[in-house]
Design a protein around this motif. Structure first.
Motif, mmCIF file in Angstrom:
data_model
loop_
_atom_site.group_PDB
_atom_site.id
_atom_site.type_symbol
_atom_site.label_atom_id
_atom_site.label_comp_id
_atom_site.label_asym_id
_atom_site.label_seq_id
_atom_site.Cartn_x
_atom_site.Cartn_y
_atom_site.Cartn_z
ATOM 1 N N ILE A 191 0.830 -1.195 0.000
ATOM 2 C CA ILE A 191 0.000 0.000 0.000
ATOM 3 C C ILE A 191 0.873 1.257 0.000
ATOM 4 C CG2 ILE A 191 -0.191 0.119 2.523
ATOM 5 C CD1 ILE A 191 -3.171 0.955 2.045
ATOM 6 N N ALA A 192 0.370 2.289 -0.651
ATOM 7 C CA ALA A 192 1.048 3.592 -0.682
ATOM 8 C C ALA A 192 -0.005 4.675 -0.538
ATOM 9 C CB ALA A 192 1.823 3.772 -1.981
ATOM 10 N N PHE A 193 0.441 5.871 -0.216
ATOM 11 C CA PHE A 193 -0.479 6.976 0.038
ATOM 12 C C PHE A 193 -0.094 8.173 -0.839
ATOM 13 C CE2 PHE A 193 -0.435 4.276 3.758
ATOM 14 C CZ PHE A 193 -1.799 4.085 3.988
ATOM 15 N N PRO A 194 -0.594 8.200 -2.082
ATOM 16 C CA PRO A 194 -0.296 9.330 -2.977
ATOM 17 C C PRO A 194 -0.818 10.639 -2.385
ATOM 18 C CG PRO A 194 -1.282 7.478 -4.177
ATOM 19 C CD PRO A 194 -1.429 7.179 -2.730
ATOM 20 N N ASN A 195 0.006 11.658 -2.430
ATOM 21 C CA ASN A 195 -0.369 12.939 -1.829
ATOM 22 C C ASN A 195 -0.646 13.996 -2.896
ATOM 23 O OD1 ASN A 195 2.877 12.559 -1.530
ATOM 24 N ND2 ASN A 195 2.362 14.614 -2.279
ATOM 25 N N ALA A 196 -1.333 15.049 -2.476
ATOM 26 C CA ALA A 196 -1.618 16.175 -3.358
ATOM 27 C C ALA A 196 -0.397 17.077 -3.470
ATOM 28 C CB ALA A 196 -2.821 16.955 -2.829
ATOM 29 N N LYS A 197 -0.513 18.066 -4.356
ATOM 30 C CA LYS A 197 0.519 19.109 -4.491
ATOM 31 C C LYS A 197 -0.178 20.458 -4.590
ATOM 32 C CE LYS A 197 -0.333 20.026 -9.010
ATOM 33 N NZ LYS A 197 -0.818 21.346 -9.527
ATOM 34 N N ILE A 198 0.575 21.505 -4.302
ATOM 35 C CA ILE A 198 0.127 22.862 -4.576
ATOM 36 C C ILE A 198 1.164 23.534 -5.472
ATOM 37 C CG2 ILE A 198 -1.300 23.188 -2.513
ATOM 38 C CD1 ILE A 198 1.087 24.643 -1.222
ATOM 39 N N ASN A 199 0.726 24.564 -6.172
ATOM 40 C CA ASN A 199 1.624 25.340 -7.034
ATOM 41 C C ASN A 199 1.920 26.679 -6.387
ATOM 42 O OD1 ASN A 199 -0.191 23.611 -8.987
ATOM 43 N ND2 ASN A 199 1.694 24.068 -10.114
ATOM 44 N N LEU A 200 3.186 26.949 -6.166
ATOM 45 C CA LEU A 200 3.627 28.268 -5.728
ATOM 46 C C LEU A 200 4.013 29.055 -6.971
ATOM 47 C CD1 LEU A 200 5.870 27.260 -2.680
ATOM 48 C CD2 LEU A 200 3.450 27.891 -2.661
ATOM 49 N N GLY A 201 3.089 29.851 -7.458
ATOM 50 C CA GLY A 201 3.293 30.558 -8.714
ATOM 51 C C GLY A 201 3.111 29.633 -9.895
ATOM 52 N N LEU A 202 2.557 30.163 -10.979
ATOM 53 C CA LEU A 202 2.396 29.353 -12.194
ATOM 54 C C LEU A 202 2.346 30.314 -13.387
ATOM 55 C CD1 LEU A 202 -0.119 26.385 -12.649
ATOM 56 C CD2 LEU A 202 0.894 27.670 -14.520
ATOM 57 N N HIS A 203 3.380 30.261 -14.210
ATOM 58 C CA HIS A 203 3.445 31.111 -15.395
ATOM 59 C C HIS A 203 3.254 30.259 -16.646
ATOM 60 C CE1 HIS A 203 4.869 34.271 -12.806
ATOM 61 N NE2 HIS A 203 5.945 33.591 -12.475
ATOM 62 N N ILE A 204 2.383 30.708 -17.542
ATOM 63 C CA ILE A 204 2.233 30.067 -18.850
ATOM 64 C C ILE A 204 2.980 30.945 -19.836
ATOM 65 C CG2 ILE A 204 0.661 29.266 -20.634
ATOM 66 C CD1 ILE A 204 -0.713 29.742 -17.192
ATOM 67 N N THR A 205 4.131 30.475 -20.288
ATOM 68 C CA THR A 205 5.055 31.355 -21.012
ATOM 69 C C THR A 205 4.904 31.314 -22.528
ATOM 70 O OG1 THR A 205 6.764 29.635 -20.971
ATOM 71 C CG2 THR A 205 6.744 31.222 -19.150
ATOM 72 N N SER A 206 4.405 30.208 -23.079
ATOM 73 C CA SER A 206 4.223 30.136 -24.534
ATOM 74 C C SER A 206 3.392 28.910 -24.881
ATOM 75 C CB SER A 206 5.575 30.063 -25.263
ATOM 76 O OG SER A 206 6.248 28.854 -24.939
ATOM 77 N N LYS A 207 2.843 28.926 -26.104
ATOM 78 C CA LYS A 207 2.123 27.754 -26.604
ATOM 79 C C LYS A 207 3.029 27.002 -27.567
ATOM 80 C CE LYS A 207 -2.271 26.121 -28.425
ATOM 81 N NZ LYS A 207 -3.654 26.491 -28.839
ATOM 82 N N ARG A 208 3.085 25.703 -27.412
ATOM 83 C CA ARG A 208 3.976 24.873 -28.204
ATOM 84 C C ARG A 208 3.307 24.425 -29.503
ATOM 85 N NH1 ARG A 208 7.118 21.172 -24.181
ATOM 86 N NH2 ARG A 208 6.451 19.535 -25.606
ATOM 87 N N SER A 209 4.114 23.959 -30.435
ATOM 88 C CA SER A 209 3.585 23.485 -31.721
ATOM 89 C C SER A 209 2.775 22.200 -31.571
ATOM 90 C CB SER A 209 4.736 23.253 -32.709
ATOM 91 O OG SER A 209 5.662 22.300 -32.194
ATOM 92 N N ASP A 210 2.997 21.453 -30.455
ATOM 93 C CA ASP A 210 2.252 20.208 -30.248
ATOM 94 C C ASP A 210 0.923 20.444 -29.528
ATOM 95 O OD1 ASP A 210 3.070 20.778 -27.664
ATOM 96 O OD2 ASP A 210 4.310 18.993 -27.417
#
Length: 268
Positions: free
Chosen positions: A2-21
């Protein structure tokens, strides 16, 4: 096992560009937090998957845990079958990385169960094939994430002794809709430099999704302000939402949140 997957939080989040994919280039700091699912796997004669807790949308065959198993079976023949059960305590589609955590932890469990002895970098490569945030949960330590989220760099983030409040108003925001409202642009601050000084977080540590999501969902914006009013030294939306978190130097006074909200409180 058994394992206990944990959540995460984001400290700041910048979307810098859109990719060709079709994906976007991002820059963010991801930090693990103590809200956990429970994932159990045992060797079996036939592979099966079941879940309890928060419902998991979509077909079972599309679940990331089963996709992780398929990835390993592609490269390692003769792997045994597994009976898999997942109890979901992390809300889905909430910006907390719950599905990605389950996938990352599933790879680590399978690595142990099957005696594959794969190093973390190898597991991270598999995880990147499952989803952009999945590699983060292999080492599961604070990281600067770039690219689609799969390029990881260690960073020191000391939140020990702080108090965390997570609030999810049960509003679902699809990742597609969240990105549709964003105009990519280069970050105006060095996120690593800002994170080194907590006094700069409130003014300079920005989640780019907030600018388009808050006007559309004022309830989410209000939660952020409520957390600041409660004494948070930093509050922000995590990922593409709709969860908002607040960080406090000490546990604040009791707050009566609407019963329809998902609320988690805990020490870090």
């Amino acid at each position: 096992m058994i394992a206990f997957p944990n959540a995460k939080i984001n400290l700041g989040l910048h979307i810098t560009s859109k990719r060709s994919d079709g994906f976007h280039e991002i820059e963010t700091c991801m930090v693990p937090v103590p809200l956990f699912d429970a994932l159990e796997m045992i060797l079996a004669k036939k592979t099966s998957f079941s879940s309890t807790g928060f419902p998991i949308p979509g077909a079972t065959k599309d679940n990331l845990i089963l996709k992780a198993l398929s990835l390993l079976r592609r490269d390692f023949t003769g792997l045994p079958h597994l009976e898999i059960h997942l109890h979901k305590s992390i809300p889905m589609g909430a910006g907390l990385g719950g599905g990605s955590a389950d996938a990352g932890f599933a790879l680590k469990l399978m690595n142990n169960l099957f005696d594959l002895h794969l190093e973390d970098w190898f597991l991270e490569d598999y995880a990147a094939q499952l989803g952009s945030d999945c590699p983060f949960f292999v080492e599961n330590t604070p990281k600067i994430a770039k690219g689609r989220g799969e390029i990881l760099e260690p960073i020191q983030v000391d939140l020990k002794g702080n108090h965390l409040i997570l609030i999810n108003p049960q509003i679902h925001i699809s990742t597609q809709d969240a990105y549709a409202g964003v105009k990519p642009k280069l970050a105006t601050v060095d996120i690593r430099e800002v994170i080194s000084d907590k006094t700069k977080w409130k003014e300079q540590l920005v989640n780019d999704f907030e600018a388009s999501i808050f006007p559309k969902y004022p309830t989410i914006a209000k939660i952020k302000q409520d957390l600041y009013d409660l004494g948070a030294y930093y509050a922000a939306m995590s990922g593409s939402g709709a969860t908002v978190f607040g960080l406090f130097e000490k546990k604040p006074t009791q707050q009566d949140w609407p019963t329809s909200f998902f609320v988690f409180e805990g020490g870090l």
